[in-house]
Design a protein around this motif. Structure first.
Motif, PDB file in Angstrom:
ATOM      1  N   ALA A 124      29.596  51.792  78.693  1.00  0.00           N
ATOM      2  CA  ALA A 124      30.047  51.746  77.301  1.00  0.00           C
ATOM      3  C   ALA A 124      30.732  50.434  77.037  1.00  0.00           C
ATOM      4  CB  ALA A 124      31.003  52.894  77.022  1.00  0.00           C
ATOM      5  N   ALA A 125      30.347  49.776  75.978  1.00  0.00           N
ATOM      6  CA  ALA A 125      30.966  48.505  75.613  1.00  0.00           C
ATOM      7  C   ALA A 125      32.336  48.757  75.013  1.00  0.00           C
ATOM      8  CB  ALA A 125      30.088  47.764  74.606  1.00  0.00           C
ATOM      9  N   PRO A 126      33.326  47.975  75.390  1.00  0.00           N
ATOM     10  CA  PRO A 126      34.675  48.167  74.825  1.00  0.00           C
ATOM     11  C   PRO A 126      34.676  47.885  73.325  1.00  0.00           C
ATOM     12  CG  PRO A 126      34.535  46.095  76.021  1.00  0.00           C
ATOM     13  CD  PRO A 126      33.265  46.831  76.310  1.00  0.00           C
ATOM     14  N   ILE A 127      35.486  48.679  72.610  1.00  0.00           N
ATOM     15  CA  ILE A 127      35.598  48.495  71.154  1.00  0.00           C
ATOM     16  C   ILE A 127      36.714  47.524  70.867  1.00  0.00           C
ATOM     17  CG2 ILE A 127      36.070  49.657  68.955  1.00  0.00           C
ATOM     18  CD1 ILE A 127      34.971  52.195  70.186  1.00  0.00           C
ATOM     19  N   GLY A 128      36.385  46.456  70.199  1.00  0.00           N
ATOM     20  CA  GLY A 128      37.392  45.469  69.861  1.00  0.00           C
ATOM     21  C   GLY A 128      38.125  45.842  68.586  1.00  0.00           C
ATOM     22  N   HIS A 129      39.152  45.112  68.316  1.00  0.00           N
ATOM     23  CA  HIS A 129      39.898  45.339  67.081  1.00  0.00           C
ATOM     24  C   HIS A 129      39.084  44.853  65.893  1.00  0.00           C
ATOM     25  CE1 HIS A 129      43.495  46.587  69.173  1.00  0.00           C
ATOM     26  NE2 HIS A 129      43.417  45.525  69.957  1.00  0.00           N
ATOM     27  N   PRO A 130      38.944  45.671  64.833  1.00  0.00           N
ATOM     28  CA  PRO A 130      38.172  45.231  63.668  1.00  0.00           C
ATOM     29  C   PRO A 130      38.858  44.065  62.984  1.00  0.00           C
ATOM     30  CG  PRO A 130      39.384  47.252  63.173  1.00  0.00           C
ATOM     31  CD  PRO A 130      39.526  47.007  64.645  1.00  0.00           C
ATOM     32  N   LYS A 131      38.029  43.165  62.507  1.00  0.00           N
ATOM     33  CA  LYS A 131      38.568  42.017  61.789  1.00  0.00           C
ATOM     34  C   LYS A 131      38.963  42.436  60.374  1.00  0.00           C
ATOM     35  CE  LYS A 131      35.793  38.620  64.304  1.00  0.00           C
ATOM     36  NZ  LYS A 131      34.786  37.538  64.165  1.00  0.00           N
ATOM     37  N   PRO A 132      40.117  42.037  59.913  1.00  0.00           N
ATOM     38  CA  PRO A 132      40.529  42.399  58.547  1.00  0.00           C
ATOM     39  C   PRO A 132      39.612  41.748  57.525  1.00  0.00           C
ATOM     40  CG  PRO A 132      42.021  40.752  59.469  1.00  0.00           C
ATOM     41  CD  PRO A 132      41.118  41.175  60.580  1.00  0.00           C
ATOM     42  N   ALA A 133      39.312  42.490  56.485  1.00  0.00           N
ATOM     43  CA  ALA A 133      38.479  41.928  55.420  1.00  0.00           C
ATOM     44  C   ALA A 133      39.268  40.854  54.700  1.00  0.00           C
ATOM     45  CB  ALA A 133      38.074  43.031  54.441  1.00  0.00           C
ATOM     46  N   SER A 134      38.633  39.715  54.531  1.00  0.00           N
ATOM     47  CA  SER A 134      39.344  38.589  53.938  1.00  0.00           C
ATOM     48  C   SER A 134      39.733  38.847  52.495  1.00  0.00           C
ATOM     49  CB  SER A 134      38.473  37.323  54.013  1.00  0.00           C
ATOM     50  OG  SER A 134      37.251  37.546  53.315  1.00  0.00           O
ATOM     51  N   ALA A 135      38.947  39.731  51.792  1.00  0.00           N
ATOM     52  CA  ALA A 135      39.219  39.952  50.378  1.00  0.00           C
ATOM     53  C   ALA A 135      40.019  41.229  50.135  1.00  0.00           C
ATOM     54  CB  ALA A 135      37.909  40.018  49.588  1.00  0.00           C
ATOM     55  N   ALA A 136      40.501  41.865  51.210  1.00  0.00           N
ATOM     56  CA  ALA A 136      41.207  43.131  51.039  1.00  0.00           C
ATOM     57  C   ALA A 136      42.492  42.929  50.252  1.00  0.00           C
ATOM     58  CB  ALA A 136      41.521  43.741  52.400  1.00  0.00           C
ATOM     59  N   GLN A 137      42.727  43.820  49.298  1.00  0.00           N
ATOM     60  CA  GLN A 137      43.930  43.773  48.474  1.00  0.00           C
ATOM     61  C   GLN A 137      44.527  45.170  48.397  1.00  0.00           C
ATOM     62  OE1 GLN A 137      43.462  41.821  44.710  1.00  0.00           O
ATOM     63  NE2 GLN A 137      41.992  40.344  45.501  1.00  0.00           N
ATOM     64  N   PRO A 138      45.785  45.281  48.003  1.00  0.00           N
ATOM     65  CA  PRO A 138      46.390  46.609  47.887  1.00  0.00           C
ATOM     66  C   PRO A 138      45.596  47.502  46.943  1.00  0.00           C
ATOM     67  CG  PRO A 138      48.040  44.863  47.681  1.00  0.00           C
ATOM     68  CD  PRO A 138      46.705  44.189  47.667  1.00  0.00           C
ATOM     69  N   GLN A 139      45.455  48.762  47.292  1.00  0.00           N
ATOM     70  CA  GLN A 139      44.704  49.697  46.466  1.00  0.00           C
ATOM     71  C   GLN A 139      45.579  50.209  45.336  1.00  0.00           C
ATOM     72  OE1 GLN A 139      43.516  52.578  49.354  1.00  0.00           O
ATOM     73  NE2 GLN A 139      41.736  51.410  50.019  1.00  0.00           N
ATOM     74  N   ARG A 140      44.951  50.358  44.163  1.00  0.00           N
ATOM     75  CA  ARG A 140      45.676  50.835  42.992  1.00  0.00           C
ATOM     76  C   ARG A 140      44.842  51.906  42.293  1.00  0.00           C
ATOM     77  NH1 ARG A 140      47.827  45.670  39.707  1.00  0.00           N
ATOM     78  NH2 ARG A 140      49.665  46.975  39.353  1.00  0.00           N
ATOM     79  N   ALA A 153      39.111  47.199  37.577  1.00  0.00           N
ATOM     80  CA  ALA A 153      38.573  46.813  38.889  1.00  0.00           C
ATOM     81  C   ALA A 153      39.124  45.452  39.308  1.00  0.00           C
ATOM     82  CB  ALA A 153      37.049  46.783  38.838  1.00  0.00           C
ATOM     83  N   ALA A 154      39.284  44.560  38.345  1.00  0.00           N
ATOM     84  CA  ALA A 154      39.822  43.231  38.643  1.00  0.00           C
ATOM     85  C   ALA A 154      41.283  43.294  39.077  1.00  0.00           C
ATOM     86  CB  ALA A 154      39.685  42.324  37.422  1.00  0.00           C
ATOM     87  N   GLN A 155      41.938  44.421  38.753  1.00  0.00           N
ATOM     88  CA  GLN A 155      43.333  44.609  39.178  1.00  0.00           C
ATOM     89  C   GLN A 155      43.424  45.459  40.446  1.00  0.00           C
ATOM     90  OE1 GLN A 155      46.197  45.257  35.727  1.00  0.00           O
ATOM     91  NE2 GLN A 155      44.241  45.562  34.677  1.00  0.00           N
ATOM     92  N   SER A 156      42.310  45.503  41.189  1.00  0.00           N
ATOM     93  CA  SER A 156      42.245  46.185  42.490  1.00  0.00           C
ATOM     94  C   SER A 156      42.380  47.698  42.399  1.00  0.00           C
ATOM     95  CB  SER A 156      43.319  45.627  43.442  1.00  0.00           C
ATOM     96  OG  SER A 156      43.173  44.238  43.602  1.00  0.00           O
ATOM     97  N   CYS A 157      41.935  48.281  41.277  1.00  0.00           N
ATOM     98  CA  CYS A 157      41.938  49.738  41.156  1.00  0.00           C
ATOM     99  C   CYS A 157      40.676  50.286  41.812  1.00  0.00           C
ATOM    100  CB  CYS A 157      41.982  50.148  39.686  1.00  0.00           C
ATOM    101  SG  CYS A 157      43.534  49.722  38.851  1.00  0.00           S
ATOM    102  N   ASP A 158      40.846  50.969  42.946  1.00  0.00           N
ATOM    103  CA  ASP A 158      39.684  51.542  43.627  1.00  0.00           C
ATOM    104  C   ASP A 158      39.540  53.025  43.347  1.00  0.00           C
ATOM    105  OD1 ASP A 158      41.798  52.514  45.120  1.00  0.00           O
ATOM    106  OD2 ASP A 158      40.764  52.253  47.039  1.00  0.00           O
ATOM    107  N   ARG A 159      40.432  53.569  42.512  1.00  0.00           N
ATOM    108  CA  ARG A 159      40.347  54.942  42.036  1.00  0.00           C
ATOM    109  C   ARG A 159      40.573  54.930  40.525  1.00  0.00           C
ATOM    110  NH1 ARG A 159      44.846  56.765  46.081  1.00  0.00           N
ATOM    111  NH2 ARG A 159      45.193  54.525  45.799  1.00  0.00           N
ATOM    112  N   LEU A 160      39.830  55.762  39.822  1.00  0.00           N
ATOM    113  CA  LEU A 160      39.867  55.727  38.361  1.00  0.00           C
ATOM    114  C   LEU A 160      39.920  57.136  37.790  1.00  0.00           C
ATOM    115  CD1 LEU A 160      39.571  54.213  35.631  1.00  0.00           C
ATOM    116  CD2 LEU A 160      37.082  54.346  35.963  1.00  0.00           C
ATOM    117  N   LEU A 161      40.924  57.393  36.962  1.00  0.00           N
ATOM    118  CA  LEU A 161      41.004  58.637  36.201  1.00  0.00           C
ATOM    119  C   LEU A 161      40.683  58.308  34.744  1.00  0.00           C
ATOM    120  CD1 LEU A 161      41.751  61.619  35.686  1.00  0.00           C
ATOM    121  CD2 LEU A 161      44.132  60.852  35.382  1.00  0.00           C
TER     122      LEU A 161
END
Length: 345
Positions: free
Chosen positions: A4-20, A135-143
């Motif tokens: 089994a190949a060792p699992i490395g640490h995932p690279k952080p997404a460069s565009a990740a922003q706080p979820q709103r 969406a431009a304000q990083s809203c990944d959930r919408l009511l």
């Protein structure tokens, strides 16, 4: 054996922003300008929606483009000019819906990851533009909150249609919730009762009865299964119970019919005319299906139907304001939004 190949640490997404979380209040719509051109653009979008006019065949298109859009815009523009907010150069519906969104944002400001916005189903600001803005304000959930207490395909469902069309073109779609109708919600019924009582207390006369006028709908839509009429009845019955009024003192009617089909009855204008002819001198009209005052409440009821009543022998007429951005009205919206955001905030 397979190593089994060792699992490395995932690279952080460069565009990740706080979820709103985005909350989008949606009302019916309004022309951008109170002239024939602005009304024509609005009516074309509104009456071309198959949720509003279900038969969009050749005959309807000829009627719409050959008659309605040639004649109706100038007449309706004059009606809009009577109620137009000259200071902001916009319709009262737009002014009030914006205020509702601003007050909601203030009321839930302790949830700092929630962003509140507003849109119109027809006209501007469009649903698509405001979803893009959230969406431009990083809203990944919408009511999405259709501001219609009673559900109908021609109002609530077409809001959903337009939201889904906007999301269909998005690569990164937000997780979606759509709030349900609130026609018998205790907070809504209480707000209506408080609003009615407060308004009646300001009048120099005592109404003999109250007319609850809801926007109309072709009877055939209900025959096909639309729950709108049943929900209007449920609202009226709950309001009667809360206010201690019987069916003779709080009566249900339907306004704003259009075209030649049979619409839900009894009709508001015909009922008000008959009441006056039967000797009723003092009435008040409440419009529980409208969350904000608009052309149908400020012009059609407060002016046209008041004239019908007085022309036929009535004396005192009062149109009760919608809940709008009043404290009771905002409490209804706040409670609805907080309930539907459970698990997200």
């Amino acid at each position: 054996m397979t190593a089994a190949a060792p699992i490395g640490h995932p690279k952080p997404a460069s565009a990740a922003q706080p979820q709103r979380v985005g909350v989008l209040l949606v009302n019916l719509g309004t022309p951008d300008t109170a002239d024939a051109r602005g009304v024509r653009v609005y009516l074309k979008e509104f009456l071309s929606d198959p949720r509003v006019i279900e038969d969009q065949g050749l005959v309807w298109k000829l009627i719409l483009n050959g008659i309605i859009l040639r004649v109706r815009p100038a007449r309706k523009a004059r009606d809009y000019q009577k109620i137009w907010n000259a200071e902001r150069d916009e319709s009262p519906l737009k002014t009030i819906t914006r205020a509702q969104a601003e007050k909601l944002a203030e009321a839930i400001a302790d949830h700092d990851h929630v962003v509140v916005d507003w849109a119109m189903r027809y006209g501007n600001p469009s649903i698509r533009s405001r979803i893009d803005a959230l969406a431009a304000q990083s809203c990944d959930r919408l009511l999405v909150v259709p501001l219609y207490p009673q559900y109908s395909a021609a109002t609530s469902a077409t809001v959903g249609d337009e939201v889904f069309r906007a999301l269909a073109g998005m690569r990164a779609q937000p997780t979606l919730r759509v709030s349900p109708p609130y026609y018998d919600d205790p907070d809504y019924i209480e707000a209506l009762a408080v609003s009615i009582s407060a308004h009646l207390a300001t009048l120099p006369f005592q109404p003999e009865l109250i007319v609850a006028s809801f926007h109309g709908m072709p009877q055939k839509y209900v025959d096909k299964g639309d729950p709108y009429q049943a929900q209007c009845i449920a609202t009226t019955e709950a309001l009667r119970q809360r206010m201690g009024l019987d069916a003779a003192k709080l009566i249900l009617t339907f306004q704003s019919r259009f075209g030649f089909d049979q619409w839900l009855q009894p009709y508001t204008d015909k009922t008000i005319e008959k009441l006056a002819k039967d000797g009723v001198k003092r009435i008040a009209v409440v419009m529980p299906g409208f969350s904000a005052d608009c052309l149908e409440t400020l012009e059609e009821i407060a002016h046209e139907n008041a004239e019908i009543f007085k022309h036929n022998g009535g004396e005192q007429f009062s149109a009760i304001p919608c809940l709008n951005d009043s404290d009771p009205g905002m409490d209804v919206i706040r409670q609805l939004v907080l309930r539907e955001l459970q698990g997200w905030i």
